[in-house]
Motif scaffolding. Sequence first.
Motif, PDB file in Angstrom:
ATOM      1  N   ARG A 385       0.843  -1.205   0.000  1.00 66.02           N
ATOM      2  CA  ARG A 385       0.000   0.000   0.000  1.00 66.02           C
ATOM      3  C   ARG A 385       0.874   1.250   0.000  1.00 66.02           C
ATOM      4  N   PHE A 386       0.484   2.220  -0.792  1.00 64.53           N
ATOM      5  CA  PHE A 386       1.187   3.506  -0.818  1.00 64.53           C
ATOM      6  C   PHE A 386       0.226   4.572  -1.324  1.00 64.53           C
ATOM      7  N   GLU A 387       0.642   5.826  -1.188  1.00 61.81           N
ATOM      8  CA  GLU A 387      -0.199   6.929  -1.637  1.00 61.81           C
ATOM      9  C   GLU A 387       0.216   7.408  -3.028  1.00 61.81           C
ATOM     10  N   LEU A 388      -0.741   8.008  -3.726  1.00 63.89           N
ATOM     11  CA  LEU A 388      -0.492   8.689  -4.998  1.00 63.89           C
ATOM     12  C   LEU A 388      -1.070  10.086  -4.881  1.00 63.89           C
ATOM     13  N   ASN A 393      -6.266  18.501 -11.663  1.00 60.16           N
ATOM     14  CA  ASN A 393      -6.302  19.087 -13.003  1.00 60.16           C
ATOM     15  C   ASN A 393      -6.032  17.982 -14.016  1.00 60.16           C
ATOM     16  N   TYR A 394      -6.092  18.365 -15.274  1.00 57.53           N
ATOM     17  CA  TYR A 394      -5.877  17.387 -16.336  1.00 57.53           C
ATOM     18  C   TYR A 394      -4.396  17.043 -16.413  1.00 57.53           C
ATOM     19  N   PRO A 395      -4.026  15.761 -16.623  1.00 57.37           N
ATOM     20  CA  PRO A 395      -4.895  14.598 -16.806  1.00 57.37           C
ATOM     21  C   PRO A 395      -5.201  13.847 -15.515  1.00 57.37           C
ATOM     22  N   TRP A 396      -4.652  14.352 -14.394  1.00 63.91           N
ATOM     23  CA  TRP A 396      -4.629  13.546 -13.186  1.00 63.91           C
ATOM     24  C   TRP A 396      -6.008  13.303 -12.593  1.00 63.91           C
ATOM     25  N   ILE A 397      -6.916  14.234 -12.783  1.00 61.15           N
ATOM     26  CA  ILE A 397      -8.246  14.046 -12.214  1.00 61.15           C
ATOM     27  C   ILE A 397      -8.931  12.804 -12.787  1.00 61.15           C
ATOM     28  N   ASP A 398      -8.623  12.475 -14.047  1.00 63.44           N
ATOM     29  CA  ASP A 398      -9.141  11.251 -14.662  1.00 63.44           C
ATOM     30  C   ASP A 398      -8.150  10.098 -14.575  1.00 63.44           C
ATOM     31  N   LEU A 399      -6.869  10.426 -14.675  1.00 61.29           N
ATOM     32  CA  LEU A 399      -5.843   9.390 -14.735  1.00 61.29           C
ATOM     33  C   LEU A 399      -5.627   8.694 -13.392  1.00 61.29           C
ATOM     34  N   ALA A 400      -5.553   9.442 -12.300  1.00 61.34           N
ATOM     35  CA  ALA A 400      -5.219   8.845 -10.999  1.00 61.34           C
ATOM     36  C   ALA A 400      -6.179   7.725 -10.597  1.00 61.34           C
ATOM     37  N   PRO A 401      -7.507   7.910 -10.705  1.00 62.40           N
ATOM     38  CA  PRO A 401      -8.402   6.787 -10.358  1.00 62.40           C
ATOM     39  C   PRO A 401      -8.198   5.569 -11.249  1.00 62.40           C
ATOM     40  N   GLN A 402      -7.850   5.787 -12.519  1.00 62.90           N
ATOM     41  CA  GLN A 402      -7.612   4.647 -13.404  1.00 62.90           C
ATOM     42  C   GLN A 402      -6.346   3.892 -13.013  1.00 62.90           C
ATOM     43  N   LEU A 403      -5.326   4.627 -12.580  1.00 66.93           N
ATOM     44  CA  LEU A 403      -4.111   3.958 -12.104  1.00 66.93           C
ATOM     45  C   LEU A 403      -4.409   3.119 -10.867  1.00 66.93           C
ATOM     46  N   ALA A 404      -5.135   3.708  -9.943  1.00 68.45           N
ATOM     47  CA  ALA A 404      -5.462   2.985  -8.702  1.00 68.45           C
ATOM     48  C   ALA A 404      -6.275   1.735  -8.995  1.00 68.45           C
ATOM     49  N   ALA A 405      -7.233   1.843  -9.923  1.00 70.36           N
ATOM     50  CA  ALA A 405      -8.083   0.697 -10.255  1.00 70.36           C
ATOM     51  C   ALA A 405      -7.262  -0.410 -10.918  1.00 70.36           C
ATOM     52  N   ALA A 406      -6.366  -0.026 -11.828  1.00 65.11           N
ATOM     53  CA  ALA A 406      -5.532  -1.022 -12.511  1.00 65.11           C
ATOM     54  C   ALA A 406      -4.633  -1.747 -11.525  1.00 65.11           C
ATOM     55  N   TRP A 407      -4.039  -1.018 -10.606  1.00 66.23           N
ATOM     56  CA  TRP A 407      -3.131  -1.646  -9.649  1.00 66.23           C
ATOM     57  C   TRP A 407      -3.901  -2.456  -8.607  1.00 66.23           C
ATOM     58  N   VAL A 412      -2.590  -4.313  -5.360  1.00 63.13           N
ATOM     59  CA  VAL A 412      -1.963  -3.141  -4.742  1.00 63.13           C
ATOM     60  C   VAL A 412      -3.050  -2.170  -4.291  1.00 63.13           C
ATOM     61  N   GLN A 413      -2.946  -1.678  -3.070  1.00 63.21           N
ATOM     62  CA  GLN A 413      -3.880  -0.665  -2.583  1.00 63.21           C
ATOM     63  C   GLN A 413      -3.216   0.712  -2.699  1.00 63.21           C
ATOM     64  N   VAL A 414      -3.873   1.610  -3.426  1.00 62.59           N
ATOM     65  CA  VAL A 414      -3.355   2.962  -3.639  1.00 62.59           C
ATOM     66  C   VAL A 414      -4.296   3.958  -2.993  1.00 62.59           C
ATOM     67  N   ASP A 428      11.882  19.380   1.817  1.00 62.94           N
ATOM     68  CA  ASP A 428      11.279  18.310   2.619  1.00 62.94           C
ATOM     69  C   ASP A 428      10.328  17.447   1.788  1.00 62.94           C
ATOM     70  N   THR A 429      10.585  17.359   0.471  1.00 64.12           N
ATOM     71  CA  THR A 429       9.708  16.608  -0.425  1.00 64.12           C
ATOM     72  C   THR A 429       9.497  15.175   0.055  1.00 64.12           C
ATOM     73  N   ARG A 430      10.569  14.509   0.452  1.00 62.21           N
ATOM     74  CA  ARG A 430      10.452  13.099   0.836  1.00 62.21           C
ATOM     75  C   ARG A 430       9.691  12.917   2.141  1.00 62.21           C
ATOM     76  N   GLN A 431       9.638  13.965   2.961  1.00 59.14           N
ATOM     77  CA  GLN A 431       8.847  13.891   4.187  1.00 59.14           C
ATOM     78  C   GLN A 431       7.380  14.214   3.901  1.00 59.14           C
ATOM     79  N   ARG A 432       7.128  15.043   2.882  1.00 60.59           N
ATOM     80  CA  ARG A 432       5.755  15.427   2.541  1.00 60.59           C
ATOM     81  C   ARG A 432       5.026  14.353   1.750  1.00 60.59           C
ATOM     82  N   TYR A 433       5.729  13.807   0.750  1.00 61.91           N
ATOM     83  CA  TYR A 433       5.094  12.915  -0.223  1.00 61.91           C
ATOM     84  C   TYR A 433       5.687  11.524  -0.076  1.00 61.91           C
ATOM     85  N   LEU A 434       4.919  10.615   0.522  1.00 60.95           N
ATOM     86  CA  LEU A 434       5.474   9.341   0.970  1.00 60.95           C
ATOM     87  C   LEU A 434       5.415   8.237  -0.071  1.00 60.95           C
ATOM     88  N   GLY A 435       4.757   8.467  -1.200  1.00 64.39           N
ATOM     89  CA  GLY A 435       4.649   7.414  -2.210  1.00 64.39           C
ATOM     90  C   GLY A 435       4.980   7.912  -3.588  1.00 64.39           C
TER      91      GLY A 435
END
Length: 550
Positions: A385-388, A393-407, A412-414, A428-435
């Motif tokens: 399990r990890f975060e995305l 905005n485009y394309p992520w508003i449509d793309l991100a759910p499709q990535l999560a569904a495919a995985w 894999v839980q996203v 502090d990018t690596r502390q902010r964004y863990l996946g």
Amino acid sequence: MGVLWAVAIWGGAAGHTWAAGGGIVENGQAVTTAVIASWPMDFHPLTGNELGQFAIKRFVTRPVIDRFDGDQRCVFCTKIPSEADGTLIISRRPDGEQTTTATYTLNPGIFWDDGTEITTQDLAFSWEVLREGGRDLVAGDSRRLNIRDLHVIDKYRFSITYDGAVCGEQLDVPAPLPARLERPIWLADPTHYFEHSLYRTQPGHSGLYNGPFRVEKISTDSLQVVKNGHWSGQTAFFSRVNILVAANQAGLEQKVRAGGVDIFSTLTFDMGQRLAHELGARYDAFYSPSAHMVHLKVNFDNPILSDVRVRKALLYGLNREELVATLLENKGVVAQGLLSPFMAGYAVVTRYPFNPQKSATLLESAGWTKSADGLRRNRAGALLRFELRYRRNYPWIDLAPQLAAAWRTIGVQVDLIEDPQLSGDALDTRQRYLGLVGFAQGFEEGWEATRTWYHSSMIPAAANNWQGNNHFGIHVPTMDEALDRLVAVGCNVDARAAALSELQQVYAENLPTLPLWFGTVITLSDKRLSGTVDRRTSAMASPEFWRLHP
């Protein structure tokens, strides 16, 4: 956010009559354009790297060396330095490090917009500001960080010493500044020079610009540029351009639909394609391959994602061809590596076609087995399990759910997180964004910039004085070695091509980021216009080439 241009012709040349944008203005010699950018406008040649403001500045300011159709050309100099004629010399310093000296000659008879000749003194002053003012004040091309010194030889000749072996597309020259106007301001108060510069306080002042146009008037959220009679390049057809600055894409789309816009270009595919479909009777649509790769950045501090087997499994678990077909209407190309097939130096590399079985095998080998609920766990019972994170905005508003569904289908839980403050360049990018983090990134700044993103020595830390842009902690030894070899081979064409090919293969084998696709830039041009796009690439042409059909 990509640059979006919109243009409205306010009149017509002899024999043309136009109603769009407010009727005939000065016999059709005025044209109106709009761009998404922040306001107020910053015209200083050394500051600002926002795409929208950069696009506006190109009306009035051009660099010594520019790029046309993927080729590098001198705008204000006689030729690009080369080893063949001795104007480019690569040597080693006593400490063993490589250094490059390039000698340039300015074209005699190039002028600022007030008719004052541009000389090496203007370049020397620009370098003085960069050197003494602190480069952290100058948010410009990262290649300038490679410049060690600039030396004036005479009125027209100068040399630049670069760190490392520098050649071809790596060569860069600081933008000249009008020393006679700006140096007194600099000498009076170097610390506050940029805020006191005429580019900030009196941007319409004569003598500040060297491009095809000059700034004449600035109003709230708009400006007017007029033809520069001292410009030595292609003479512009339109005598005046009115530039409207919009805060967002919706504002520009509203202007287009109102009928007052004749040409616009955007990196935002959804808007461009929607308008291409709906307004096709008026516009010709041109599709230009984008150098921006849509991809997922990986936090290498994450123990799950730092395993290359997991990264490969994630790519095998995606049907990227289908994503390009549905989200880009097949107007893009799946990204197999750092370069697209339309970019110079492209090499065929290891590919990751949709293959759920191979994905499952890789995850099993990495210790992740499927449970009864369909999700994978390791021996300790921890979920795969990890975060995305992404912006809404485009394309992520449509793309991100499709990535999560495919995985999810491969166990894999996203966790999807919309993050309006998403940055990616904070210490502090690596502390902010863990996946994973959704990004689009291009290679306009050359392979030196790529090194700052991917080389482990470019992870900002106290030991390197917080230099570099490798904020996600990428540490792949073979990637470091490939990047080092690309620098070490110098300017030998064959050796450089081989090193670039190796770098692409190493990237594909190790996947320091997860490549998705290279998109398309759409330009819609009114059918009455010509010269608005490059014939070879279909990218929007520089404004001095815009014309009306005879």
